[in-house]
Design an enzyme around this catalytic site. Structure first.
Site: not given
Ligand SMILES: *Cc1c(COP(=O)(O)O)cnc(C)c1O
Length: 408
Positions: A206
């Protein structure tokens, strides 16, 4: 298959024995970890306090400030933040939660975790965010929450969503896993002007990372306190301090909470990342401008847009292939890029195509034509703050090479 390249002026495809566009593989995302991350992680390691503690609270304070939210609860994933937000909002069996199929599975998994019914609606064709008109058609007396997903980092149409939800007492939970740093008409994603609770992700890929991590932000005192409580066993507020000099051995469990707290070792990475966040977002915007210029006139590729008034977080750069101008499909295009040493991915496989959701939700193929069409065209190209101009130019060159080789 025996493709016949139509543009002889271009160098031969790597898949046909030509020289790859790049000598070295370019991944879709590389975390931006520098000296400051190492320094703060070492400080945390040496401090004697390696679970939730001062660094985690510092990260929470800084995330709340950036989101212009009153409270931030830092947890170990966005999934955990979304789950606890639904729990804190009192969503349970018999309730309905509206969201889209064009998201990661976690968005809908958490609805199933609280035994509510996920109601999916299609997305808007330009942003691939939830379509407010379809939300309106899906609202029932059982609707408790709408989970918006700020796809790729583009804010949803919150003015339209709030016009539907606020008068009906329906809450908005924003899955902003892609959208730290985004804003809608100057209102940051995370602010109460957009959503009741917003979940951010600090997963490895991210636009801000702690390796694994996440946060829930809100202006609602009661929701924040409930999320905080449920994130650590249901222990009362300062129980995390119980092994420190200022802590007390006594604590009380007031609910069967979860174990979603973040370690200070990981929070330290996030604190370091936030110090450079503005610069790293600015770099993403530069790279996006370079891509847009580089793909100008390439009529086999549609680039992602930001609507007027929106600050895009540019977590992802998803292009759409103009399939009617190409002799190959999206899967083959990705294989060709892989041979040219360009890493890509697809965001997202519509949720109703997964075996589990086929059973649990029962939506037939064809139910969400906009999301399904987007999926068939989608390729996410590399985008990360540490990318060089040369890297971006390689991506542009490889996409143009493959597109012209397979132009109809
Ligand atoms: C990455 C992602 C998540 C989950 O994030 P985590 O921190 O790995 O739990 C949830 N929703 C979307 C749209 C994502 O891209």
């Amino acid at each position: 298959m025996n493709p016949t390249p139509t543009d002889g002026a271009h160098s031969p495809l790597a898949s046909q024995g030509g020289t790859p566009t790049r000598a070295q593989f370019l991944p879709i995302a590389v975390p931006d970890i520098g000296a400051r991350e190492r320094e703060l992680v070492m400080q945390a390691l040496d401090s004697g306090w390696i679970t939730t503690g001062p660094r985690t609270f510092e990260l929470a304070t800084e995330i709340a400030r950036r989101a212009t939210a009153k409270h931030a609860v830092v947890v170990n994933s966005a999934t955990g933040a979304l789950h606890l937000a639904l729990e804190a909002m009192g969503v349970h069996e018999g309730d309905e939660v509206i969201t889209t199929p064009y998201t990661f599975a976690a968005t809908v998994n958490v609805i199933e975790h609280v035994r509510a019914r996920p109601v999916l609606v299609d997305v808007e064709p330009d942003t691939l965010c939830i379509d407010p008109r379809r939300v309106e058609a899906a609202i029932s007396p059982r609707t408790k929450v709408v989970i918006s997903v700020d796809y790729a980092g583009h804010p949803c149409d919150y003015d339209a969503l709030r016009a539907l939800t606020v008068p009906r007492g329906i809450r908005i939970l924003d899955d902003a896993a892609h959208a730290l740093g985004a804003a809608s008409h100057g209102r940051p994603v995370g602010s109460a002007a957009l959503a009741d609770v917003t979940a951010f992700s600090f997963y490895a890929t991210k636009n801000l990372t702690t390796g694994e991590g996440g946060a829930a932000v809100t202006d609602d005192d009661a929701l924040a306190e409930r999320i905080r409580l449920l994130s650590l066993h249901g222990m009362n507020r300062d129980a995390w301090k119980r092994y420190g000099a200022t802590g007390s051995w006594f604590y009380e469990i007031t609910a069967p909470g979860w174990k979603y707290n973040l370690s200070d070792l990981l929070a330290a990475i996030g604190v370091a990342q936030l110090e450079r966040f503005d610069a790293s977002q600015a770099r993403r915007h530069e790279l996006v401008a370079r891509y847009a210029a580089g793909f100008a006139g390439c009529d086999a590729v549609r680039v992602p847009i930001a609507r007027a008034g929106m600050t895009h977080a540019w977590h992802l750069y998803p292009i759409a292939l103009e399939l009617d101008r190409l002799t190959i499909d999206r899967g083959r295009f990705i294989e060709e890029l892989r041979a040219e040493n360009i890493g890509t991915s697809v965001h997202f496989i519509p949720l109703h195509f997964h075996p589990h959701f086929r059973t649990s939700l029962g939506y037939a193929e064809g139910t969400f034509p906009v999301a399904e069409d987007a999926y068939r065209r989608a390729i996410t190209l590399p985008l990360f703050a540490g990318m060089t101009d040369r890297d971006a130019d390689d991506v542009i060159a490889a996409v143009r090479k493959v597109a012209s080789a397979f132009r109809k």
